[in-house]
Design an enzyme around this catalytic site. Structure first.
Site, PDB file in Angstrom:
ATOM      1  N   TYR A 105      33.910  20.401 -18.383  1.00 52.03           N
ATOM      2  CA  TYR A 105      33.294  19.377 -19.226  1.00 52.03           C
ATOM      3  C   TYR A 105      31.830  19.350 -18.794  1.00 52.03           C
ATOM      4  CZ  TYR A 105      38.118  17.517 -19.613  1.00 52.03           C
ATOM      5  OH  TYR A 105      39.458  17.362 -19.804  1.00 52.03           O
ATOM      6  N   CYS A 108      31.003  16.600 -16.279  1.00 52.22           N
ATOM      7  CA  CYS A 108      31.925  16.436 -15.151  1.00 52.22           C
ATOM      8  C   CYS A 108      31.209  16.714 -13.828  1.00 52.22           C
ATOM      9  CB  CYS A 108      33.105  17.387 -15.332  1.00 52.22           C
ATOM     10  SG  CYS A 108      34.098  17.641 -13.848  1.00 52.22           S
ATOM     11  N   PHE A 110      32.424  17.287 -10.846  1.00 45.51           N
ATOM     12  CA  PHE A 110      33.059  18.372 -10.089  1.00 45.51           C
ATOM     13  C   PHE A 110      32.705  19.737 -10.674  1.00 45.51           C
ATOM     14  CE2 PHE A 110      35.895  14.667  -9.503  1.00 45.51           C
ATOM     15  CZ  PHE A 110      35.796  14.548  -8.119  1.00 45.51           C
ATOM     16  N   CYS A 111      32.631  19.813 -12.003  1.00 45.23           N
ATOM     17  CA  CYS A 111      32.227  21.068 -12.657  1.00 45.23           C
ATOM     18  C   CYS A 111      30.781  21.402 -12.299  1.00 45.23           C
ATOM     19  CB  CYS A 111      32.372  20.956 -14.164  1.00 45.23           C
ATOM     20  SG  CYS A 111      34.056  20.602 -14.727  1.00 45.23           S
TER      21      CYS A 111
END
Length: 330
Positions: A105, A108, A110-111
């Protein structure tokens, strides 16, 4: 090295402009003095003063030229040093992954943590934007969260585990910290996962307008049809607004912005005057903090964070060193 190259070009251009201006001024001063003295001597019907001052003026001109030359040499050396400090660190070609695909995403944290690692080490990668409602892009996977990173056919999941695995694959052992440095790095990487990320969602989706701002950013960067953009923007923003309220309660956050500012100040204190936690270059903790903050930096919450805390200078250094994305455009 694209980030370092652009940085070098920018600084060198400014330096040359400064030196050029100084050089012009240095050349102008003796000429102006000659004119003034010449006029003075003409008034007194004598050229004696002009002849007496000529050696002085010539010496002055030569000294100015030497100063400009030395200044230019010093500036080039300074730029070279700065460029080496802020250079990317791509792995050797023989161990560089050949096919890297990130399922993500756009907003996001974490991404973005994974992307910060890939960008800093200049590892080329493709991006597949996952529809947060249908998740049709990852139906093939048993793991239904993002990020998912495919590296030469191998599936890696969970951002910290992905970075650990990639580090083993692409970083020569000499580049991996050890001892006390590794302990500090590990401590702050855990802090990112266990604390920092939990104060982000309550800030990003603090109210309906900020939630819509975030999803407008997501849908603008994703590969969505018009109908999907509308659905994702409004349904996603509404859903995350309520999720953020639950997260706020779960992690005992009473004031979202105060929690974000406190986290930013905690990180700056950890730097303890250093450019990066890793010293002269970022380590994995620097990349983790930068990665999770990157999607909010130019949203309202990120702008407020930079305005009300000391984190801005470190963040700007990280933007410079991480540089342009190594993402492969479709």
């Amino acid at each position: 090295m694209r980030g370092a190259s652009s940085f070098t070009s920018s600084v060198l251009s400014r330096t040359l402009a400064t030196v050029h201006d100084r050089g012009a001024a240095a050349a102008l001063q003796p000429r102006s003095l000659r004119v003034a003295l010449f006029c003075s001597s003409r008034t007194n019907n004598s050229y004696t003063r002009l002849r007496w001052f000529s050696p002085v003026l010539t010496s002055f001109s030569r000294s100015s030229a030497r100063a400009v030359s030395l200044g230019l040499a010093g500036a080039v050396a300074s730029v070279a040093t700065a460029a080496s400090v802020y250079a990317k660190e791509p792995p050797p070609a023989e161990i560089m992954p050949k096919d890297v695909v990130l399922y993500q995403y756009e907003a996001c944290p974490f991404c973005n943590k994974v992307k910060a690692f890939l960008d800093y080490y200049d590892i080329p990668y493709k991006v597949v934007e996952v529809n947060p409602i249908s998740k049709k892009e990852i139906k093939w996977s048993d793991y239904k969260k993002v990020p998912i990173l495919m590296v030469d056919g191998e599936q890696l999941v969970d951002s910290s585990a992905i970075i650990d695995k990639l580090s083993e694959k692409v970083l020569p052992k000499k580049m991996i910290n050890s001892g006390a440095n590794e302990d500090e790095e590990t401590k702050w990487r855990r802090w990112v996962d266990n604390h920092l990320v939990h104060v982000l969602s309550p800030n990003i989706y603090r109210n309906t307008s900020e939630a819509l701002e975030s999803f407008d950013y997501i849908t603008s960067n994703g590969n969505f049809s018009f109908t999907e953009k509308i659905t994702v923007k409004y349904a996603g923003a509404a859903a995350m607004y309520f999720v953020s309220k639950n997260l706020k309660k779960k992690y005992n956050i009473t004031d979202e912005r105060a929690a974000l500012y406190e986290a930013a100040e905690t990180w700056v204190d950890a730097l303890n005057g250093r450019n990066f936690l890793g010293g002269s270059k970022p380590n994995l903790a620097d990349l983790a903090v930068f990665g999770v903050l990157r999607p909010i930096r130019y949203l309202r919450s990120g702008r407020d964070m930079v305005e009300h805390t000391r984190i801005g200078e470190w963040y700007s250094r990280m933007e410079e060193v991480v540089g342009e994305s190594s993402r492969i455009k479709a």
